[in-house]
Structure formats: structure tokens, C-alpha cells
Design a protein around this motif. Structure first.
Motif, PDB file in Angstrom:
ATOM      1  N   LEU A  69       0.843  -1.190   0.000  1.00 30.70           N
ATOM      2  CA  LEU A  69       0.000   0.000   0.000  1.00 30.70           C
ATOM      3  C   LEU A  69       0.881   1.244   0.000  1.00 30.70           C
ATOM      4  O   LEU A  69       1.879   1.314   0.720  1.00 30.70           O
ATOM      5  CB  LEU A  69      -0.921   0.007   1.216  1.00 30.70           C
ATOM      6  CG  LEU A  69      -1.876  -1.197   1.302  1.00 30.70           C
ATOM      7  CD1 LEU A  69      -2.656  -1.172   2.608  1.00 30.70           C
ATOM      8  CD2 LEU A  69      -2.826  -1.210   0.122  1.00 30.70           C
ATOM      9  N   ASP A  70       0.493   2.223  -0.798  1.00 28.22           N
ATOM     10  CA  ASP A  70       1.315   3.407  -1.007  1.00 28.22           C
ATOM     11  C   ASP A  70       0.971   4.560  -0.069  1.00 28.22           C
ATOM     12  O   ASP A  70       1.550   5.632  -0.185  1.00 28.22           O
ATOM     13  CB  ASP A  70       1.170   3.903  -2.457  1.00 28.22           C
ATOM     14  CG  ASP A  70       1.740   2.914  -3.462  1.00 28.22           C
ATOM     15  OD1 ASP A  70       2.592   2.108  -3.062  1.00 28.22           O
ATOM     16  OD2 ASP A  70       1.312   2.949  -4.628  1.00 28.22           O
ATOM     17  N   ARG A  71       0.049   4.378   0.826  1.00 27.59           N
ATOM     18  CA  ARG A  71      -0.391   5.500   1.657  1.00 27.59           C
ATOM     19  C   ARG A  71      -0.631   5.031   3.078  1.00 27.59           C
ATOM     20  O   ARG A  71      -0.930   3.865   3.327  1.00 27.59           O
ATOM     21  CB  ARG A  71      -1.658   6.109   1.087  1.00 27.59           C
ATOM     22  CG  ARG A  71      -2.724   5.096   0.737  1.00 27.59           C
ATOM     23  CD  ARG A  71      -4.112   5.686   0.733  1.00 27.59           C
ATOM     24  NE  ARG A  71      -4.580   5.945   2.086  1.00 27.59           N
ATOM     25  CZ  ARG A  71      -5.581   6.766   2.369  1.00 27.59           C
ATOM     26  NH1 ARG A  71      -6.197   7.424   1.425  1.00 27.59           N
ATOM     27  NH2 ARG A  71      -5.974   6.933   3.613  1.00 27.59           N
ATOM     28  N   PRO A  72      -0.501   5.940   4.038  1.00 28.27           N
ATOM     29  CA  PRO A  72      -0.777   5.581   5.432  1.00 28.27           C
ATOM     30  C   PRO A  72      -2.279   5.460   5.666  1.00 28.27           C
ATOM     31  O   PRO A  72      -3.084   5.999   4.901  1.00 28.27           O
ATOM     32  CB  PRO A  72      -0.192   6.755   6.228  1.00 28.27           C
ATOM     33  CG  PRO A  72      -0.306   7.909   5.286  1.00 28.27           C
ATOM     34  CD  PRO A  72      -0.064   7.342   3.916  1.00 28.27           C
ATOM     35  N   PRO A  73      -2.687   4.775   6.722  1.00 26.32           N
ATOM     36  CA  PRO A  73      -4.119   4.657   7.014  1.00 26.32           C
ATOM     37  C   PRO A  73      -4.689   5.953   7.575  1.00 26.32           C
ATOM     38  O   PRO A  73      -4.054   6.629   8.377  1.00 26.32           O
ATOM     39  CB  PRO A  73      -4.168   3.534   8.063  1.00 26.32           C
ATOM     40  CG  PRO A  73      -2.832   3.598   8.735  1.00 26.32           C
ATOM     41  CD  PRO A  73      -1.854   4.023   7.675  1.00 26.32           C
ATOM     42  N   LEU A  74      -5.878   6.309   7.131  1.00 28.05           N
ATOM     43  CA  LEU A  74      -6.633   7.442   7.670  1.00 28.05           C
ATOM     44  C   LEU A  74      -5.768   8.682   7.882  1.00 28.05           C
ATOM     45  O   LEU A  74      -5.314   8.969   8.988  1.00 28.05           O
ATOM     46  CB  LEU A  74      -7.298   7.057   8.990  1.00 28.05           C
ATOM     47  CG  LEU A  74      -8.707   6.481   8.896  1.00 28.05           C
ATOM     48  CD1 LEU A  74      -9.147   5.956  10.248  1.00 28.05           C
ATOM     49  CD2 LEU A  74      -9.687   7.537   8.419  1.00 28.05           C
ATOM     50  N   THR A  75      -5.557   9.418   6.816  1.00 32.78           N
ATOM     51  CA  THR A  75      -4.795  10.651   6.935  1.00 32.78           C
ATOM     52  C   THR A  75      -5.524  11.646   7.842  1.00 32.78           C
ATOM     53  O   THR A  75      -6.723  11.497   8.114  1.00 32.78           O
ATOM     54  CB  THR A  75      -4.585  11.292   5.557  1.00 32.78           C
ATOM     55  OG1 THR A  75      -5.868  11.683   5.032  1.00 32.78           O
ATOM     56  CG2 THR A  75      -3.921  10.316   4.597  1.00 32.78           C
ATOM     57  N   ASP A  76      -4.806  12.677   8.281  1.00 25.55           N
ATOM     58  CA  ASP A  76      -5.427  13.690   9.140  1.00 25.55           C
ATOM     59  C   ASP A  76      -6.646  14.315   8.474  1.00 25.55           C
ATOM     60  O   ASP A  76      -7.685  14.527   9.110  1.00 25.55           O
ATOM     61  CB  ASP A  76      -4.411  14.788   9.484  1.00 25.55           C
ATOM     62  CG  ASP A  76      -3.335  14.309  10.436  1.00 25.55           C
ATOM     63  OD1 ASP A  76      -3.491  13.217  11.014  1.00 25.55           O
ATOM     64  OD2 ASP A  76      -2.336  15.036  10.592  1.00 25.55           O
ATOM     65  N   GLY A  77      -6.507  14.627   7.177  1.00 27.87           N
ATOM     66  CA  GLY A  77      -7.618  15.250   6.473  1.00 27.87           C
ATOM     67  C   GLY A  77      -8.842  14.364   6.398  1.00 27.87           C
ATOM     68  O   GLY A  77      -9.973  14.823   6.582  1.00 27.87           O
ATOM     69  N   GLU A  78      -8.631  13.075   6.134  1.00 23.78           N
ATOM     70  CA  GLU A  78      -9.751  12.132   6.071  1.00 23.78           C
ATOM     71  C   GLU A  78     -10.413  11.977   7.433  1.00 23.78           C
ATOM     72  O   GLU A  78     -11.644  11.987   7.553  1.00 23.78           O
ATOM     73  CB  GLU A  78      -9.257  10.782   5.558  1.00 23.78           C
ATOM     74  CG  GLU A  78      -8.826  10.809   4.107  1.00 23.78           C
ATOM     75  CD  GLU A  78      -8.063   9.573   3.692  1.00 23.78           C
ATOM     76  OE1 GLU A  78      -8.025   9.266   2.498  1.00 23.78           O
ATOM     77  OE2 GLU A  78      -7.490   8.900   4.590  1.00 23.78           O
ATOM     78  N   ARG A  79      -9.586  11.845   8.459  1.00 25.03           N
ATOM     79  CA  ARG A  79     -10.117  11.716   9.814  1.00 25.03           C
ATOM     80  C   ARG A  79     -10.950  12.935  10.187  1.00 25.03           C
ATOM     81  O   ARG A  79     -12.065  12.819  10.718  1.00 25.03           O
ATOM     82  CB  ARG A  79      -8.954  11.512  10.788  1.00 25.03           C
ATOM     83  CG  ARG A  79      -9.340  11.263  12.246  1.00 25.03           C
ATOM     84  CD  ARG A  79      -9.350  12.520  13.099  1.00 25.03           C
ATOM     85  NE  ARG A  79      -8.276  13.436  12.845  1.00 25.03           N
ATOM     86  CZ  ARG A  79      -7.059  13.344  13.391  1.00 25.03           C
ATOM     87  NH1 ARG A  79      -6.772  12.362  14.222  1.00 25.03           N
ATOM     88  NH2 ARG A  79      -6.140  14.269  13.110  1.00 25.03           N
ATOM     89  N   ASP A  80     -10.421  14.106   9.913  1.00 27.35           N
ATOM     90  CA  ASP A  80     -11.124  15.336  10.283  1.00 27.35           C
ATOM     91  C   ASP A  80     -12.435  15.486   9.506  1.00 27.35           C
ATOM     92  O   ASP A  80     -13.440  15.952  10.058  1.00 27.35           O
ATOM     93  CB  ASP A  80     -10.222  16.550  10.032  1.00 27.35           C
ATOM     94  CG  ASP A  80      -9.022  16.586  10.970  1.00 27.35           C
ATOM     95  OD1 ASP A  80      -9.046  15.858  11.987  1.00 27.35           O
ATOM     96  OD2 ASP A  80      -8.067  17.331  10.676  1.00 27.35           O
TER      97      ASP A  80
END
Length: 418
Positions: free
Chosen positions: A268-279
Motif C-alpha cells: 500500500l502506497d499511503r498511510p491509514p486514515l490521513t489527518d484530512g480524512e479523519r477530520d
């Protein structure tokens, strides 16, 4: 009876259903399109709003006052009673999911430290004996007991979250038995060989490489993945979960990390639940957040995959959709969750056909709507034991969604859960 009065009375059924605690039969329905039934979107008068908030005043008098100031909530909470719809199986499954997430967030680092310390002790003991010119039978028997203690400490550290302790116990017991056997025969070469093999094994299973691969907490691939799932693993249609334990900020993926027909792990190329997605998710669910007596908060974003020959999950950049994210609040008791539900329902509107809830497997959910930042959001809310769960947050009305809930039915929300 005028239309507004009928809407209030119908809406009251959902409140009592969510807050009640006795089992009964309730009508079931498919949660797909219901274009033949309109939804109530009337704006309450100030008096109605005050009456709705008063319903939960004893539970949370000033809770989330600042949030209420920033959040536009335009519908009242009815106060009549109706047949309660408890979600006892969902409560059990949700407790299992949240407790495992909490273990990874809070206890995993200490558990791995104790795991490594136990195996380091076993390795050091084996090497000390291997360097001796001779190992007596008494020393061999003591070594076997030491390995048994190592295995016990390993189990205390990782069981029942991981099953590796069973294999370690078997392997260490075999090394101890062989060391005793050859010491009894005076076969010093074989005693040394078995001691060094035991040390090598302990070093291997205690290494960072092994822990990162087999005992990882990002991605998680232990019993949590089974608890999140409804039914068996489907290699062609895998589910990936992006989790954040909001109470501590711990984030992780959870999924079956290897495709059965591929030796390579998912990449996977991205971390789980970025800050923007979480917010963004939390903003959408803000009116439903109730602080009083809450013990923790967990976000679980569900992403369905489609396996291809090149990509076992179908993508290396899994998206986070608000409509497929579940927000779980755990309270100190069922009573506290009931009071929190009253507070949350005082801030939202409820589908006027509330006596006909949305069914997701064996759980039942009420359809709610509310305003956030000038937009109207539609979502699904339910209480299950000490938990308050909300999902399906979207600006698209419930009855206008196509196929909503198909992914949710493959998760613990609908059943199974391991």
C-alpha cells in the motif's frame, strides 16, 4: 391530526427503540431505495428545539456546548415511547472489535517488549551452556525448565491476540527434551548442537524482522481481522480496514496481509486514515459525539477491494469514504450509552417512518439527518450495549442511495465476527 403532529409521533418510535432495553420483534426492511416514502425535513420552532434538548438534560446538561454552537442542528427530539430494539449480538461483536483495537493501541508495545525479553533470556541461557566444556544432566534438566518458563512468558505477552506462542512452546519443548536426552547419554557434540539450534530459533522469532512480519500492528493481521468480518475471507473481494483509536491517536490498517495464491504481501502506497480524512469524517459526525461518560472513540473505514493478477487488493491507494466509515463511541455502561443516545438524538432529526428501521444483517439502525456547516447530512445510528455507532454519513438521502449497505453486510455490523 395535522401532518406535523403525525411526523413527531412517528419519529418518537425511533427514539424509544434506540434507548430501550427489552427484546421484541420489529419489522424488517431492505435499506435500499424507498422513493415512495418521503422524509420529514421540517425546521423546528425554538420551543420544539428546547423540548428536544430537555429530554436528555439529566444525562448531559452542557456536554458539547461548543460543538452545538458551531453545528446547525435543526430538528427536535420526540419523547413518546415505542417498542425497543436492542442489538445484543451487535453489542457483543462490537465489544470484541473495540477491545482488540484498544489492546493494539495501549498494550501492544509493552507486550512486544516482554515477548522479546523472554526470548532473549532463552537465547542467552542456551549460548552460555553451549560454550561450556560439558553439560551435566542436572544442567540439561534445568535448561528444559528455563525454556518452559520462556514459553510461559511468551504466552503471557501475546496470547490470545496472536497464536505464535503455541508453536514457540512446541519448539522450545522439543529442544529441551533433546538436550536432556543427549546429556543423559553423554553425547556432548549433540548437546552443544541442540543448544545452539535453540539459541538460533529464539533469536529468530524474537527478531525485529519476525515481529514486523508475523506480529505486526500495522498492518494488523490477527484475530481482529476475523472479528471485523462477517463470514469467510474472500480472496477475490477482500476487505481492508483503516482504523484510528481516537483516544490515543493510534492508526493502522487491518486486513489479510497475503493473498492465498501470491507469496508477496499487499503493498500500500499511503498511510491509514490521513489527518484530512479523519477530520472530514469527524466533522460529518460531530452532532453525534457525546463526551460525558465516554471511555473511548474508534473510527473504522471499510474499503472493498477487487483482486487482479497484478494487485491482490486491486489498488495501492485505498480510499476512505464517509458513507463506509463507522464511528464507535464506548461508554462506561449501557445506561451511560442510553443517556448519550438521548443527547445525540436531541441534536438531529429522525426519519418519519422510524418504526420501520434499516436492517443490516441482525442489527437495526435508525435513519437520522442533521445539518453541519450549511449542508444536510443523512446517516444511520444505533446503540448496542455500551456503544453508540453511526455510519453511512452522506449528503445523499437514504432513499436515494443505490446498493447502500452491501459492504456493511460483509462486516461485524451484520453478523458473525469470528
Amino acid at each position: 391530526m395535522d401532518a406535523d403532529r403525525r411526523g413527531v409521533l412517528r419519529a418518537s418510535a425511533a427514539v424509544a427503540a434506540l434507548l430501550g432495553g427489552c427484546a421484541s420483534q420489529a419489522s424488517r426492511r431492505d435499506d435500499r431505495t424507498r422513493s415512495d416514502r418521503p422524509t420529514r425535513t421540517a425546521t423546528p420552532t425554538p420551543a420544539e428545539r428546547a423540548a428536544g434538548e430537555a429530554t436528555a438534560a439529566d444525562a448531559d446538561a452542557a456536554d458539547r456546548a461548543a460543538s452545538d454552537t458551531a453545528t446547525e442542528t435543526e430538528t427536535p427530539t420526540p419523547t413518546a415511547t415505542a417498542t425497543p430494539r436492542p442489538n445484543r449480538p451487535l453489542a457483543t461483536r462490537t465489544s470484541a472489535v473495540v477491545s482488540e483495537v484498544r489492546w493494539f493501541a495501549r498494550e501492544y508495545p509493552d507486550a512486544m517488549e516482554r515477548y522479546r525479553e523472554a526470548l532473549d533470556r532463552g537465547q542467552e541461557t542456551a549460548l552460555e551452556l553451549a560454550d561450556q566444556a560439558e553439560v551435566t544432566l542436572a544442567e540439561a534438566e534445568a535448561f528444559d525448565e528455563d525454556l518452559s518458563a520462556v514459553a510461559d512468558d511468551v504466552a503471557d505477552a501475546v496470547a490470545p491476540h496472536f497464536g505464535i506462542h503455541n508453536e514457540i512452546d512446541d519448539r522450545l519443548a522439543a529442544y529441551g527434551a533433546r538436550v536432556k536426552r543427549f546429556a543423559r547419554r553423554g553425547d556432548e557434540d549433540r548437546v552443544e548442537e541442540e543448544l545452539r539450534l535453540a539459541a538460533e530459533y529464539a533469536d529468530g522469532v524474537g527478531s525485529d524482522v519476525f515481529v514486523d512480519e508475523s506480529l505486526s500492528r500495522d498492518p494488523i493481521n490477527n484475530r481482529l481481522v476475523r472479528r471485523l468480518r462477517n463470514g469467510s475471507f474472500q480472496p477475490a473481494r477482500p476487505l481492508l480496514y483503516q482504523i484510528e483509536y481516537l483516544t490515543s491517536g493510534f492508526r493502522a490498517y487491518a486486513f489479510v496481509t497475503r493473498h492465498p495464491r501470491s507469496p508477496a504481501p499487499y503493498d500500500l502506497d499511503r498511510p491509514p486514515l490521513t489527518d484530512g480524512e479523519r477530520d472530514a469524517v469527524l466533522r460529518a459526525f460531530d452532532p453525534l459525539r457525546v463526551d460525558r461518560d465516554r471511555r473511548d472513540e474508534t473510527l473504522i473505514a471499510i474499503t472493498p477491494g477487487r483482486a487482479t493478477r497484478e494487485e491482490p487488493f486491486g489498488t495501492t491507494d485505498p480510499s476512505v469514504g464517509r458513507d463506509r466509515t463507522v464511528y464507535v463511541q464506548r461508554y462506561e455502561s449501557r445506561g451511560a450509552a442510553r443517556r448519550a443516545a438521548a443527547v445525540a438524538l436531541g441534536r438531529v432529526g429522525i426519519d418519519e417512518f422510524a418504526d420501520d428501521p434499516t436492517t443490516v444483517g441482525d442489527s437495526q439502525w435508525d435513519r437520522i439527518y442533521y445539518r453541519v456547516g450549511g449542508d444536510t447530512f443523512y446517516a444511520y445510528l444505533t446503540r448496542a450495549g455500551p456503544h453508540l455507532l453511526v455510519t453511512g454519513g452522506s449528503e445523499v438521502a437514504w432513499e436515494e442511495r443505490t446498493g447502500w449497505g452491501e459492504t456493511h453486510r460483509r462486516t461485524w455490523l451484520a453478523g458473525d465476527g469470528g
